[in-house]
Design an enzyme around this catalytic site. Structure first.
Site, PDB file in Angstrom:
ATOM      1  N   GLN A   1      -1.943   3.209   2.714  1.00  0.00           N
ATOM      2  CA  GLN A   1      -0.780   3.076   3.598  1.00  0.00           C
ATOM      3  C   GLN A   1      -1.028   3.813   4.909  1.00  0.00           C
ATOM      4  OE1 GLN A   1       2.915   4.515   1.904  1.00  0.00           O
ATOM      5  NE2 GLN A   1       4.153   3.646   3.567  1.00  0.00           N
TER       6      GLN A   1
ATOM      7  N   HIS B   1       2.909  -6.783   2.516  1.00  0.00           N
ATOM      8  CA  HIS B   1       2.035  -7.736   3.201  1.00  0.00           C
ATOM      9  C   HIS B   1       2.094  -9.051   2.448  1.00  0.00           C
ATOM     10  CE1 HIS B   1      -0.499  -4.608   5.394  1.00  0.00           C
ATOM     11  NE2 HIS B   1       0.032  -3.859   4.442  1.00  0.00           N
TER      12      HIS B   1
ATOM     13  N   HIS C   1       6.610  -1.506   3.565  1.00  0.00           N
ATOM     14  CA  HIS C   1       6.369  -2.886   3.991  1.00  0.00           C
ATOM     15  C   HIS C   1       5.548  -3.603   2.942  1.00  0.00           C
ATOM     16  CE1 HIS C   1       3.267  -0.220   5.645  1.00  0.00           C
ATOM     17  NE2 HIS C   1       2.404  -1.204   5.414  1.00  0.00           N
TER      18      HIS C   1
ATOM     19  N   ASN D   1       0.860  -1.175   0.000  1.00  0.00           N
ATOM     20  CA  ASN D   1       0.000   0.000   0.000  1.00  0.00           C
ATOM     21  C   ASN D   1       0.898   1.228   0.000  1.00  0.00           C
ATOM     22  OD1 ASN D   1      -2.309  -1.626   0.193  1.00  0.00           O
ATOM     23  ND2 ASN D   1      -2.172  -1.698   2.423  1.00  0.00           N
TER      24      ASN D   1
HETATM   25  P1  5GP Z   1      -0.581  -0.453   5.812  1.00  0.00           P
HETATM   26  O1  5GP Z   1      -2.007  -0.111   6.142  1.00  0.00           O
HETATM   27  O2  5GP Z   1       0.340   0.718   6.062  1.00  0.00           O
HETATM   28  O3  5GP Z   1      -0.376  -1.067   4.458  1.00  0.00           O
HETATM   29  O4  5GP Z   1      -0.178  -1.607   6.806  1.00  0.00           O
HETATM   30  C1  5GP Z   1       0.184  -1.396   8.120  1.00  0.00           C
HETATM   31  C2  5GP Z   1      -0.051  -2.674   8.857  1.00  0.00           C
HETATM   32  O5  5GP Z   1       0.619  -2.631  10.083  1.00  0.00           O
HETATM   33  C3  5GP Z   1      -1.531  -2.938   9.159  1.00  0.00           C
HETATM   34  O6  5GP Z   1      -1.941  -4.154   8.544  1.00  0.00           O
HETATM   35  C4  5GP Z   1      -1.570  -3.027  10.681  1.00  0.00           C
HETATM   36  O7  5GP Z   1      -2.443  -4.024  11.164  1.00  0.00           O
HETATM   37  C5  5GP Z   1      -0.119  -3.308  11.035  1.00  0.00           C
HETATM   38  N1  5GP Z   1       0.279  -2.795  12.326  1.00  0.00           N
HETATM   39  C6  5GP Z   1      -0.005  -1.565  12.850  1.00  0.00           C
HETATM   40  N2  5GP Z   1       0.565  -1.422  14.057  1.00  0.00           N
HETATM   41  C7  5GP Z   1       1.218  -2.599  14.325  1.00  0.00           C
HETATM   42  C8  5GP Z   1       1.999  -3.056  15.432  1.00  0.00           C
HETATM   43  O8  5GP Z   1       2.210  -2.361  16.417  1.00  0.00           O
HETATM   44  N3  5GP Z   1       2.509  -4.311  15.336  1.00  0.00           N
HETATM   45  C9  5GP Z   1       2.287  -5.115  14.248  1.00  0.00           C
HETATM   46  N4  5GP Z   1       2.827  -6.330  14.272  1.00  0.00           N
HETATM   47  N5  5GP Z   1       1.567  -4.707  13.178  1.00  0.00           N
HETATM   48  C10 5GP Z   1       1.045  -3.459  13.224  1.00  0.00           C
END
Ligand code: 5GP
Ligand code: ZN
Length: 114
Positions: free
Chosen positions: A94, A102, A100, A87
């Protein structure tokens, strides 16, 4: 990078459930899994998003992408398949500004995404 959640996870300052770690990358379980298997793959060095991927050492980029199928194989999701997601930015969904990927698997994922 100060106040970056994933930098803190990479350094161990904030705990995570680690799946794999090397000198340069970390694979850890998402805190809110969206599939039976859901991990995040990050470089330990701070790169904000896909827009800055050019700043990442190509060796680390290669390590990230070569580690993904190994993690999939070790977790029994290779054969049926899985999804790799990045993302980027607000329209991309994001929420953490440290690049990162997934890796999601263990169920039949729908397409297109919402
Ligand atoms: P994004 O939305 O930026 O693509 O993904 C961020 C991801 O980080 C989300 O899926 C969310 O659940 C995960 N995430 C957020 N905070 C934490 C955390 O403190 N620890 C872990 N292991 N994952 C997290
Ligand atoms: Zn960071």
């Amino acid at each position: 990078m100060e106040n970056c959640l994933f930098c803190k996870i990479a350094s161990g300052e904030i705990q995570s459930k680690k799946e794999f770690e090397s000198e340069n990358i970390l694979v850890f379980h998402d805190i809110t899994p969206q599939a039976p298997f859901h991990v995040l793959i990050i470089p330990k060095v701070h790169i904000s998003s896909m827009n800055q991927i050019g700043d990442l050492d190509p060796k680390i980029l290669t390590e990230i992408f070569q580690t993904i199928p190994k993690i999939a194989e070790q977790n029994g999701i290779s054969e049926k398949g899985y999804r790799l997601v990045n993302n980027c930015g607000s329209f991309g969904g994001q929420t953490v500004n440290h690049i990162h990927f997934h890796l999601l698997g263990g169920r039949h994922l729908k397409w297109p995404p919402g």
